[in-house]
Design an enzyme around this catalytic site. Structure first.
Site, PDB file in Angstrom:
ATOM      1  CB  CYS A   1      -0.971  -0.037   1.177  1.00 10.87           C
ATOM      2  SG  CYS A   1      -2.393   1.070   0.952  1.00 10.87           S
TER       3      CYS A   1
ATOM      4  CG  HIS B   1      -3.798  -3.501   3.501  1.00 12.85           C
ATOM      5  ND1 HIS B   1      -2.590  -3.148   4.064  1.00 12.85           N
ATOM      6  CD2 HIS B   1      -4.350  -2.356   3.017  1.00 12.85           C
ATOM      7  CE1 HIS B   1      -2.416  -1.840   3.926  1.00 12.85           C
ATOM      8  NE2 HIS B   1      -3.465  -1.340   3.301  1.00 12.85           N
TER       9      HIS B   1
END
Length: 540
Positions: A341, A475
């Site tokens: 991310c 994630h």
């Protein structure tokens, strides 16, 4: 209508989330359908529900303990700090906006209808609701507009258990002082006190417990021990971030006692979703440690750049303290770099923020992946499943390995040769200038994964890799045991270790054992008969 009980604390990190999770598990074991609830959560660890809505991970952990699917009604307001004075405000799983603290405090009571609508939806479906407070109910400068502690206890008509942390010291002052700072009607809601994280001989504590009960007129319903369970933590106060985590099996270590595989996670000031790396704690011979300075970094086998709520500011933090230069040097020596991310965004050439989502302007990235990131005001929120394509480098064994996870990010990353405006901009110099990566016209890297959006059904390629540098927006990508094991085996193979590495336990099954251990520990040390009476009687 559900019965409710609320867990409040004398301060942050006294163990409210864990006690609430343990009670969720106990009530489930006793045959009740139970749900967690926290009206307002401030945390950088978040999760995406099946509907594509964002909520705090603490309530996800508690829902897992209760054996139910997490839904955003369990955490209707989530605050994600973007800097020291402001937060992104998420209501019912969607971004309302970014506000400074003063503006949010002015408007937060207007969110009570959203809070109660969420609570009432759980009230209709469950037998018991375990409500968690936040911080302390005795913040006398904030009590007037409280929507997360006594304010919610009153609205939900929930009796309160007040938890203090003896491991930090001063637990009697914590509990007594908190009670004394409350208004009489607030204090009347506290039906039991809990002394948490106790180590040692409880009989030594008994005289103090008796005096505390006499002073407050409130019974102590439990002295719970410091429980060694592995659960997902709510925020950056997590003990995981304080040092090295390593499995204790000595057979997995070299004669020197040094772990066979050393993983380092950069501890950004605004680190988010560090739970992405918890699974590596279950693999024998692997250490996972969080580092925030060059001298802590050492020579790990792999460096993770985790998520962050402010990519640009945390990249500049690394640039200023020398960690960026150290990582670039480690990469040149063959160390594997893996960004997730915000950490993935840092690995590219540029990061551009035209809309002022973070800091505004354009800054130079680390230059390890040939891509540019542009921030957008609309947040990407979705669940995904997919597989790794055919990366090269040390982690080539990931090819074809399936995974699942979720995306939460504001930016979009594109290959630099797509003609993005940011690629042509003049990038300003940053403090502590570091060497640029040596880009080649015919890059060896490409997309890292192929994913399917579990909500929309859209399929696309995602992430990037080049040589021993890898990045993804997903994630939870390591939570698939096959992924974590493949990474460890690949790192071990690169060091000439060919046997006895890379086997982890079933992570989902492991978490179930931890919830059961938590419930056993609390059940043995809480007066559950008293707690059930409190639950049944409620408040008058």
């Amino acid at each position: 209508m559900a019965k409710a009980i609320m867990i409040q604390g004398t301060m942050s990190n006294v163990g409210k989330s864990v006690v609430a999770a343990g009670l969720c598990r106990i009530f489930r074991q006793d045959g009740y359908r139970v749900a967690p609830f926290k009206s307002q959560n401030m945390a950088l660890n978040s999760f995406i529900t099946k509907e594509g809505l964002e909520m705090g991970r603490a309530q996800v952990m508690q829902a897992e303990a209760a054996g139910v699917e997490p839904v955003v009604a369990m955490n209707p307001i989530l605050l994600k700090p973007t800097n020291d004075v402001g937060s992104q405000v998420i209501v019912n799983g969607e971004v309302l906006g970014t506000m400074n603290a003063r503006d949010y405090f002015k408007m937060k009571k207007s969110l009570i209808p959203d809070i109660m609508k969420a609570y009432e939806s759980l009230d209709q479906e469950y037998d018991i609701i375990v409500i968690e407070g936040a911080g302390s109910p005795a913040e006398i400068n904030l009590k007037q507009d409280d929507i997360v502690n006594m304010g919610i206890a009153k609205l939900a008509r929930a009796p309160v258990l007040l938890v203090g942390d003896i491991d930090r010291g001063g637990v009697f002052a914590q509990l007594y002082g908190t009670c004394e700072l409350l208004e009489p009607d607030e204090r009347a809601l506290i039906k039991g006190l809990v002394i948490n994280k106790f180590r040692g001989d409880k009989s030594i504590l008994d005289p103090g417990v008796e005096m505390l009960e006499n002073l407050t007129g409130i019974p102590v319903v439990g002295v719970t021990p410091y429980l060694h369970v592995s659960l997902e933590d709510e925020d950056s106060l997590s003990e995981r971030l304080e040092g090295k985590q390593m499995t204790a099996d000595s057979a997995s270590l070299e004669d020197t006692g040094v772990p066979l595989i050393d993983l380092a996670v950069i501890r950004f000031p605004r680190i988010s979703n560090f739970t992405d790396f918890n699974i590596f704690e279950s693999i024998e011979g692997v250490s996972i440690r969080y580092v925030s300075s060059v001298h802590q970094l050492g020579c790990p086998d792999l460096i993770f750049l985790p998520g962050t709520k402010n990519t640009m500011r945390d990249l500049l933090w690394m640039r200023q303290n020398g960690l960026e230069a150290a990582i670039l040097k480690a990469r040149q020596s063959g160390t594997v770099i893996f960004g997730v991310c915000g950490g993935y965004q840092m690995l590219g050439r540029t990061i551009t923020d035209v809309e002022g989502v973070e800091e505004g302007g354009t800054i130079r990235g680390m230059g390890l992946l040939d891509m540019d990131t542009i921030f957008e005001s609309e947040k990407a929120r979705t669940r995904v499943e997919g597989r790794f394509l055919a990366p090269g480098g040390v982690l080539s064994k990931l090819a074809g390995v399936p995974f699942y996870g979720y995306e939460i990010h504001m930016g979009r990353s594109h290959p630099s040769d797509c003609g993005n405006a940011s690629a042509a901009m003049e990038i300003p110099s940053e403090p502590d200038e570091v060497p640029q990566a040596d880009f080649q016209p015919d890059l060896a890297g490409s997309s890292l994964t192929e994913i399917r959006d579990s909500i929309t059904g859209e399929e696309k390629q995602e992430g990037a890799w080049k040589e021993n540098v890898y990045g993804t927006y997903v994630h939870g990508i390591f939570d698939s045991e096959e992924v974590a094991e493949a990474i460890v085996r690949a790192l071990a193979s690169s060091k000439g270790i060919t046997e006895g590495m890379g086997k982890s336990m079933d992570f989902a099954a492991f978490k179930e054992t931890q919830y059961d251990l938590l419930a056993d520990g609390l059940r043995a040390n809480l007066d559950m008969d008293a707690i059930y009476r409190i639950l049944e009687e409620g408040i008058l």
